[in-house]
Design a protein around this motif. Structure first.
Motif, PDB file in Angstrom:
ATOM      1  N   PRO A   1       0.979  -1.293  -0.083  1.00  0.00           N
ATOM      2  CA  PRO A   1       0.081   0.166   0.059  1.00  0.00           C
ATOM      3  C   PRO A   1       0.725   1.356  -0.063  1.00  0.00           C
ATOM      4  O   PRO A   1       0.548   2.283  -0.599  1.00  0.00           O
ATOM      5  CB  PRO A   1      -0.710  -0.160   1.326  1.00  0.00           C
ATOM      6  N   SER A   2       1.946   1.271   0.711  1.00  0.00           N
ATOM      7  CA  SER A   2       2.729   2.680   0.852  1.00  0.00           C
ATOM      8  C   SER A   2       3.062   2.770  -0.543  1.00  0.00           C
ATOM      9  O   SER A   2       3.558   3.770  -0.937  1.00  0.00           O
ATOM     10  CB  SER A   2       3.785   2.231   1.755  1.00  0.00           C
ATOM     11  N   ASN A   3       3.768   1.614  -1.317  1.00  0.00           N
ATOM     12  CA  ASN A   3       4.377   2.031  -2.604  1.00  0.00           C
ATOM     13  C   ASN A   3       3.360   2.220  -3.621  1.00  0.00           C
ATOM     14  O   ASN A   3       3.773   3.175  -4.554  1.00  0.00           O
ATOM     15  CB  ASN A   3       5.055   0.686  -3.040  1.00  0.00           C
ATOM     16  N   LEU A   4       2.131   1.709  -3.511  1.00  0.00           N
ATOM     17  CA  LEU A   4       1.006   2.298  -4.361  1.00  0.00           C
ATOM     18  C   LEU A   4       0.749   3.639  -4.353  1.00  0.00           C
ATOM     19  O   LEU A   4       0.491   4.486  -5.079  1.00  0.00           O
ATOM     20  CB  LEU A   4       0.050   1.475  -4.391  1.00  0.00           C
ATOM     21  N   MET A   5       0.631   4.104  -2.845  1.00  0.00           N
ATOM     22  CA  MET A   5       0.170   5.480  -2.792  1.00  0.00           C
ATOM     23  C   MET A   5       1.483   6.373  -3.236  1.00  0.00           C
ATOM     24  O   MET A   5       1.050   7.416  -3.484  1.00  0.00           O
ATOM     25  CB  MET A   5       0.242   5.700  -1.133  1.00  0.00           C
TER      26      MET A   5
END
Length: 323
Positions: free
Chosen positions: A41-45
């Motif tokens: 999730p952190s990378n996608l954001m």
């Protein structure tokens, strides 16, 4: 027999509309297989936040390309407007007023392009190549070749929120991008202005004979491109807490690639805003994925160049078949 052939042709045409989306899905699956950290999730954001700047510039570029034009100056417009906004904030100007001034300056710079092209009869490539150099030079003169930064930018909650804030767990630049996408989608696909844009790109002379004020439309389109580049400048300057004199270098190439990958024709008259959004996400995914896989930045430029080349070749082949 004739009807079957027509049905097959329609299906093939409909499938071509989703080629960019299919390519994006395949790319996401491939990168995830090679490095599962990609779908964290952190990378996608982070990917979405990074893509917001290119998305905004690409939306404006789509309008330009639909007219059969090109805007090579968007990166320089971003740098100049960002530098002016940062200087105003550091001088004590209220942030909201500095932001408005940045957008107005973007509109003026875009309007200059439109005026040169429509009334000055200068080809879009030459006009924007010239202004790209002029605005970049003006940025270096204005900044003295040094980054502009200071406590007023770092301590302003509002300014920091533009590029680094979250709303409902979503990066604020992503929310801005989605709102702008909704606005430009409606403008292009649901209004008379959009229909005139397509008509102008399809056949400028025929559009003029039909009563379209082609010069006015061209100026407005380049103003849109300038404003969106300035909005991207605000996001980038906020994210970095500084205005860099070399900001926006080669951003025009990513914007053009996003529009073309998304189905816009460099010949004009063909394109979709949703396609540009997918194209921009594909470019961002490609860059993010290559970073995660540890691919050298020099090789990344080669890969991006090849992607642009393939997209243009596909567009060229499509034009030949339809022509």
């Amino acid at each position: 027999m004739e009807e079957n052939k027509m049905d097959k042709a329609r299906k093939k045409l409909d499938l071509s509309k989703y080629m960019a989306l299919i390519a994006l899905i395949v790319l996401v699956v491939l990168i995830t297989f090679l490095n599962p950290q990609f779908i964290a999730p952190s990378n996608l954001m982070n990917l979405l936040r990074q893509s917001s700047i290119n998305c905004l510039i690409a939306f404006g570029m789509t309008f330009v390309i639909l007219t059969g034009g090109i805007d090579l100056s968007v990166g320089s417009v971003l740098a100049f407007t960002g530098a002016v906004a940062a200087t105003l904030i550091l001088s004590g100007t209220p942030v909201w007023l500095a932001c408005i001034a940045c957008l107005v300056l973007g509109a003026i710079l875009g309007g200059v392009n439109g005026f040169l092209i429509s009334y000055g009869k200068v080809t879009a490539f030459i006009a924007t190549l010239a202004t790209m150099t002029i605005w970049r030079g003006a940025t270096y003169v204005f900044t003295g070749g040094n980054p502009i930064t200071g406590p007023n930018m770092n301590n302003s909650f509002f300014f920091q929120f533009i590029g680094n804030g979250y709303l409902f767990g979503i990066p604020f630049p992503v929310i801005i991008t989605l709102l702008i996408f909704a606005a430009v989608y409606i403008l292009l696909h649901k209004t008379a202005f959009g229909r005139k844009t397509f008509a102008l790109g399809g056949n400028e002379k025929a559009a003029f004979v039909a009563g379209v004020k082609t010069k006015k439309i061209i100026v407005l389109i380049y103003i849109i491109s300038g404003v969106l580049a300035a909005l991207a400048a605000l996001i980038l300057t906020s994210r970095l807490s500084s205005a860099q004199p070399d900001a926006g270098s080669a951003y025009e190439m990513d914007a053009i690639a996003s529009a073309v990958i998304g189905g816009a024709s460099l010949m004009g008259g063909k394109g979709r805003m949703q396609g540009t959004l997918v194209g921009a996400l594909l470019i961002a995914t490609l860059s993010n994925g290559m970073n995660l896989l540890g691919i050298n930045s020099f090789y990344q430029q080669i890969v991006k160049g090849l992607v642009i080349l393939v997209a243009v070749m596909i567009d060229s082949q499509s034009q030949k078949k339809n022509g």
